[in-house]
Enzyme design. Structure first.
Site, mmCIF file in Angstrom:
data_model
loop_
_atom_site.group_PDB
_atom_site.id
_atom_site.type_symbol
_atom_site.label_atom_id
_atom_site.label_comp_id
_atom_site.label_asym_id
_atom_site.label_seq_id
_atom_site.Cartn_x
_atom_site.Cartn_y
_atom_site.Cartn_z
ATOM 1 N N GLU A 39 31.185 -38.143 -50.775
ATOM 2 C CA GLU A 39 29.878 -37.553 -50.481
ATOM 3 C C GLU A 39 29.140 -38.317 -49.393
ATOM 4 O OE1 GLU A 39 25.679 -36.216 -52.618
ATOM 5 O OE2 GLU A 39 27.092 -37.473 -53.727
ATOM 6 N N ASP B 200 32.594 -38.537 -55.714
ATOM 7 C CA ASP B 200 31.140 -38.680 -55.749
ATOM 8 C C ASP B 200 30.859 -40.051 -56.349
ATOM 9 O OD1 ASP B 200 28.396 -38.531 -55.985
ATOM 10 O OD2 ASP B 200 28.405 -36.434 -56.606
ATOM 11 N N ILE C 75 28.129 -41.790 -57.000
ATOM 12 C CA ILE C 75 27.159 -41.698 -58.101
ATOM 13 C C ILE C 75 26.698 -40.248 -58.164
ATOM 14 C CG2 ILE C 75 25.011 -42.491 -59.159
ATOM 15 C CD1 ILE C 75 25.027 -44.948 -57.456
ATOM 16 N N ASP C 76 27.143 -39.531 -59.161
ATOM 17 C CA ASP C 76 26.627 -38.180 -59.371
ATOM 18 C C ASP C 76 25.460 -38.297 -60.346
ATOM 19 O OD1 ASP C 76 26.685 -35.355 -58.946
ATOM 20 O OD2 ASP C 76 27.319 -35.170 -61.031
ATOM 21 N N THR D 200 22.183 -39.488 -58.678
ATOM 22 C CA THR D 200 21.456 -40.581 -58.011
ATOM 23 C C THR D 200 19.977 -40.599 -58.378
ATOM 24 O OG1 THR D 200 23.001 -40.566 -56.146
ATOM 25 C CG2 THR D 200 20.867 -41.592 -55.771
ATOM 26 N N ASP E 59 31.154 -32.734 -56.443
ATOM 27 C CA ASP E 59 30.438 -32.542 -57.709
ATOM 28 C C ASP E 59 31.344 -31.939 -58.771
ATOM 29 O OD1 ASP E 59 27.765 -33.212 -56.684
ATOM 30 O OD2 ASP E 59 27.864 -31.307 -55.617
#
Length: 285
Positions: A78, A105, A107-108, A110, A233
C-alpha cells in the site's frame, strides 16, 4: 504465537507460509511497540486516509524479508502506491503479469492505530499468476494469526476455521466500513448501511477490512461489505473466507479477483439475500 502446523508450499526449500508468518509476526511486534509513540502523521487521499512512519517502516521490513527469501518475486504494498483509486488500479495492472506477487497492507486500520483503538492488523497475501494461494492476517494486539493456503483450509490458533451458520439476513451480524473516498464510495456505502440496518441482527464497523474478513472466516461475523477497497485490503482475507467455506464476490455477485474494489463477503448461506438487499438500495456500484 500459535499457528497451524502446515509446512506450506515450498520453493527452493523455503516455505511461503513460514516466510509470511515470520514477516507478519515481526511487523506486528514492531507496530505494537510503536502504539502511542509514532512521530509523524500524514494525510493521503482524504482526511479519513492516514499514514504514519510506522506504516512505511512495517512495509519496508516486510518487503526486505520477503525479497531476501524470494528475490525474483514481485511486491505490491500500500505505501508504495500513490493515494487514490486510479493509482491503485494502475499499480495492480503494472504487476498483473507477475508469476509470484506479494500483496501487503503493512497496517490495515491506521486510523485505529493512531487513536490507540486496538483493531488493526498486518495483511500479507501471495498470488501465483493472479490467483491468491496464501493469506495471512495478524492482529498483534490479540496475538491472533489467521492463515490460509489454497486448498488446505484456514486456521487460527492452530485450529481449522469455518464460517458461521446464519442463513438469513435477520439473524446475521454484518460489518462494513466508512470509505476514505467521500465523493463516490462513502455515499454508496451509506446507502447500503441504511438499507441493511433494519434487515439484519446488527452491524459493526471496526475500521479494518482485513480483520473484518478474518472474522467472517472465523465465524465471528456473518458477512462484510464495503465500497472502494484495494487489493491489499482484501487479498489475504478473501482466501481466509474461501478456505473456511464462505463466499467472496464483488457487490454485483461476480467472483472475487485481485481487481475487485467493491466487495461482498459472507458465510455463503445468506449471500444472495445480502447482494439482493444491496442491489435494491442501489448501493452496489
Amino acid at each position: 504465537m500459535t499457528v497451524s502446523d502446515q509446512q506450506g508450499t515450498v520453493v527452493g526449500g523455503k516455505s511461503f507460509a513460514a516466510v509470511a508468518i515470520n514477516c507478519a509476526a515481526k511487523a506486528g511486534e514492531w507496530i505494537k511497540s510503536k502504539l502511542g509513540n509514532y512521530e509523524k502523521l500524514d494525510i493521503k487521499y482524504s482526511a479519513h486516509d492516514l499514514v504514519t512512519e510506522v506504516d512505511k517502516g512495517s512495509e519496508t521490513l516486510i518487503k526486505r524479508l520477503v525479497l531476501t527469501h524470494f528475490p525474483h518475486h514481485s511486491f505490491l504494498g500500500e505505501e508504495g502506491v500513490e493515494p487514490g483509486p486510479e493509482a491503485s488500479a494502475r499499480a495492480l495492472e503494472e504487476v498483473s503479469e507477475a508469476e509470484y506477487l506479494w500483496i501487503v497492507d503493512p497496517i490495515d486500520g491506521t486510523t485505529n492505530f493512531v487513536h490507540g483503538f486496538p483493531f488493526f492488523v498486518v495483511s500479507i497475501a501471495l498470488a501465483h499468476k493472479g490467483e491468491v494461494i496464501l493469506g495471512v492476517v495478524y492482529d498483534p494486539m490479540r496475538d491472533e494469526l489467521f492463515i490460509a493456503e489454497k486448498g488446505k483450509g484456514a486456521y487460527v490458533h492452530g485450529k481449522r476455521m469455518s464460517v458461521s451458520q446464519e442463513d438469513s439476513l435477520k439473524t446475521s451480524l454484518i460489518a462494513t466500513g466508512f470509505p476514505a473516498d467521500l465523493d463516490y464510495a462513502l455515499p454508496l456505502n451509506m446507502k447500503g448501511l441504511q438499507a441493511l440496518a433494519p434487515q439484519v441482527r446488527n452491524i459493526r464497523s471496526g475500521g479494518s477490512a482485513a480483520l473484518h474478513m478474518a472474522y467472517v472466516a472465523a465465524g465471528r461475523l456473518s458477512g462484510f461489505w464495503e465500497i472502494g477497497l484495494n487489493s491489499w485490503d482484501l487479498a489475504a482475507g478473501a482466501l481466509l473466507i474461501q478456505e473456511s467455506g464462505g463466499t467472496v464476490t464483488d457487490t454485483l455477485g461476480q467472483p472475487y479477483s485481485l481487481g475487485v474494489r467493491n466487495v461482498a463477503a459472507s458465510n455463503g448461506k445468506m449471500h444472495q439475500s445480502f447482494l439482493d438487499a444491496l442491489a435494491a438500495a442501489d448501493a452496489v456500484k
